[in-house]
Design an enzyme around this catalytic site. Structure first.
Site, PDB file in Angstrom:
ATOM      1  N   HIS A 115     -12.379 -17.534   5.431  1.00 25.97           N
ATOM      2  CA  HIS A 115     -11.668 -17.133   4.194  1.00 25.97           C
ATOM      3  C   HIS A 115     -11.636 -15.611   4.039  1.00 25.97           C
ATOM      4  O   HIS A 115     -11.544 -15.101   2.927  1.00 25.97           O
ATOM      5  CB  HIS A 115     -12.317 -17.763   2.956  1.00 25.97           C
ATOM      6  CG  HIS A 115     -12.540 -19.241   3.065  1.00 25.97           C
ATOM      7  ND1 HIS A 115     -11.602 -20.181   2.710  1.00 25.97           N
ATOM      8  CD2 HIS A 115     -13.597 -19.939   3.563  1.00 25.97           C
ATOM      9  CE1 HIS A 115     -12.082 -21.397   2.943  1.00 25.97           C
ATOM     10  NE2 HIS A 115     -13.278 -21.269   3.488  1.00 25.97           N
ATOM     11  N   SER A 120       3.099   9.025  10.516  1.00 26.90           N
ATOM     12  CA  SER A 120       3.971   8.878   9.352  1.00 26.90           C
ATOM     13  C   SER A 120       4.885  10.081   9.275  1.00 26.90           C
ATOM     14  O   SER A 120       4.489  11.188   9.639  1.00 26.90           O
ATOM     15  CB  SER A 120       3.121   8.788   8.092  1.00 26.90           C
ATOM     16  OG  SER A 120       3.875   9.178   6.959  1.00 26.90           O
ATOM     17  N   LYS A 154      -1.772  10.125   8.671  1.00 29.50           N
ATOM     18  CA  LYS A 154      -1.667   8.708   8.992  1.00 29.50           C
ATOM     19  C   LYS A 154      -1.713   8.415  10.488  1.00 29.50           C
ATOM     20  O   LYS A 154      -1.121   9.131  11.289  1.00 29.50           O
ATOM     21  CB  LYS A 154      -0.366   8.118   8.424  1.00 29.50           C
ATOM     22  CG  LYS A 154      -0.326   7.986   6.922  1.00 29.50           C
ATOM     23  CD  LYS A 154      -1.398   7.030   6.365  1.00 29.50           C
ATOM     24  CE  LYS A 154      -1.101   5.580   6.665  1.00 29.50           C
ATOM     25  NZ  LYS A 154       0.033   5.077   5.898  1.00 29.50           N
ATOM     26  N   GLU A 196       0.926  -4.636  13.824  1.00 28.54           N
ATOM     27  CA  GLU A 196       1.832  -5.219  12.823  1.00 28.54           C
ATOM     28  C   GLU A 196       2.989  -5.945  13.507  1.00 28.54           C
ATOM     29  O   GLU A 196       3.417  -7.018  13.084  1.00 28.54           O
ATOM     30  CB  GLU A 196       2.370  -4.119  11.904  1.00 28.54           C
ATOM     31  CG  GLU A 196       1.272  -3.450  11.078  1.00 28.54           C
ATOM     32  CD  GLU A 196       1.749  -2.129  10.481  1.00 28.54           C
ATOM     33  OE1 GLU A 196       2.368  -2.167   9.418  1.00 28.54           O
ATOM     34  OE2 GLU A 196       1.506  -1.070  11.089  1.00 28.54           O
TER      35      GLU A 196
END
Ligand code: ARG
Length: 445
Positions: A151, A272, A278, A285
């Protein structure tokens, strides 16, 4: 002469044409035509001089396709017609004999079987490299502790090697599924003709041997209607990509500042356009998001095949883009997964700090009482009460548990004991992980 008095509507032509995507089948189409021409001559269906003219012409076609100088014509509907047209331009009249005892219906499915076989082989080879990267990483991080999660809540501690090997076994099963898909591609459809067989005494076994098929299809109707080997490839790819999506998701989580369990290699990260600090896990992803695309292709081809009357229907031309995009996507996903696993820098301190949360030894405390004779259901309740007392009072679990349960509880709450006590077969104790590494190595030999 043509059967048709009117030209095709431009929109129909655009819809009907597959050259834009099926041109990548050309190496298989040329190989198939060579084998077919040799067989036709061996059987006395065409003469040897005609065969030689065809083979020389195919060499020219191949060279042009390879160099990117092949002159595609506006009337080339698909790669099969383009190759044959150009062959006839180069070889003259003998070129027109190549299609003897062959139909585009058995030709196209044979090309696609060869293509899918190659793709299934490449996926197995790439999976093997991925599995090697996982075993190497597991060996380098053999006794690094981290929390295992259920979980997405800290559940029980494990070793990083054990966690990495979980991915190994998924990949191993994926490899098995791609091997099964490869086997499904090993039956040659060529020789079925349009659907009923052909009016010539062909030698299908000879062609199959040259093209590396294990056998020839026993039924010409099934041969030209069959695309289930593509469904098998897509099903294997869908499951594999879904596995990799879960890896991608973990990489995204673990590389966040909140987890801080790993730093990705620069080669698999991006920046970024506005925030200079970043370092984004885009590849992780994309692993997450590419999987449903392959699953969609699998579903779409099931839709194409659904309730399709035998035998060939133009619907079957819609097999290719789903297959091709899945093959390309699979190749990139496997490369990304391998690159990230091989290059990830894990943070031992961050993982160990998370794994030393005493609460994740609550099961172990409950088991301590069980070993002293208490039924598990009862001990679960006793420890749950101690956990609640600890959480509500802000005192450590040890501070609450040792007075209640005695000094044995202190030993149980020492971090490495939580790990080393999981010595059951397939568990996380180091001896068991070493055993597992041996099994994994054996799968790679
Ligand atoms: N481009 C077609 C396909 O991909 C080739 C077969 C065409 N056969 C036919 N009878 N129209 O399915």
């Amino acid at each position: 002469m043509s059967r048709f008095a009117e030209p095709q509507d431009p929109a129909f032509r655009e819809m009907n044409t597959s050259l834009g995507f099926d041109r990548r089948l050309w190496p298989h189409d040329v190989a198939q035509s060579r084998a077919h021409a040799r067989m036709l001559a061996a059987q006395g269906i065409i003469t040897e001089p005609d065969r030689d003219a065809i083979l020389a012409g195919l060499d020219g076609v191949e060279a042009e396709l390879h160099a990117g100088t092949f002159p595609f014509a506006p009337d080339d509907e698909d790669i099969h017609m383009a190759v044959e047209r150009r062959l006839t331009e180069l070889a003259g009249a003998p070129g027109g004999r190549l299609h003897t005892a062959r139909s585009r219906n058995d030709q196209v499915v044979t090309d696609v079987a060869l293509f899918t076989r190659d793709a299934a082989r490449s996926a197995q080879a790439q999976l093997t490299v991925f599995m090697e990267a996982l075993v190497d990483a597991a060996e380098r991080h053999l006794d690094w502790a981290l929390p295992g999660y259920t979980h997405l809540q800290r559940a029980q501690p494990v070793y990083l090697s054990h966690h990495l090997l979980a991915w190994f076994w998924m990949a191993d099963r994926d490899r098995g599924r791609f091997a099964a898909a490869e086997a499904a591609c090993s039956v040659m459809p060529l020789g079925a003709g349009a659907l009923a067989g052909v009016n010539f005494d062909t030698d299908r076994g000879m062609v199959a041997r040259e093209l590396g098929f294990a056998s020839v299809s026993p039924n010409s109707i099934d041969a030209v209607a069959n695309r289930d080997f593509i469904l098998d490839y897509l099903a294997a790819a869908a499951t594999c990509a879904t596995h990799l999506s879960r890896l991608g998701a973990e990489i995204v989580l673990w590389s966040s500042s909140e987890f801080g369990f790993l730093v990705l290699p620069d080669a698999w990260s991006s920046g970024s356009s506005i925030m200079p600090q970043k370092k984004n896990p885009d590849a992780g992803e994309l692993l997450r998001a590419k999987a449903p695309r392959i699953v969609g292709h699998l579903q779409a081809l099931h839709g194409v095949m659904h309730a399709l009357p035998l035998t060939y229907n133009k619907d079957l031309q819609e097999d290719k883009e789903h297959l091709f995009d899945s093959v390309d996507t699979m190749r990139l996903c496997l490369a990304a997964a391998t690159g990230m696993v091989a290059g990830a820098r894990f943070d031992r301190e961050r993982m160990s700090a998370a794994a030393s949360d005493e609460l994740i030894a609550a099961t172990d405390l409950a088991d301590l009482l069980v070993k002293q004779g208490m039924p598990f259901r009862e001990s679960h309740g006793v420890i749950a009460g101690l956990v609640r007392e600890s959480v509500e009072s802000g005192r450590s679990l040890a501070d609450v548990a040792v007075p209640a349960l005695g000094q044995d509880a202190r030993a149980v709450l020492a971090q490495s004991s939580w790990l080393e006590s999981k010595a059951s077969e397939g568990g996380t104790a180091l001896g068991r992980v070493r055993e597992q590494l041996e099994q994994a190595r054996a799968r790679l030999r």
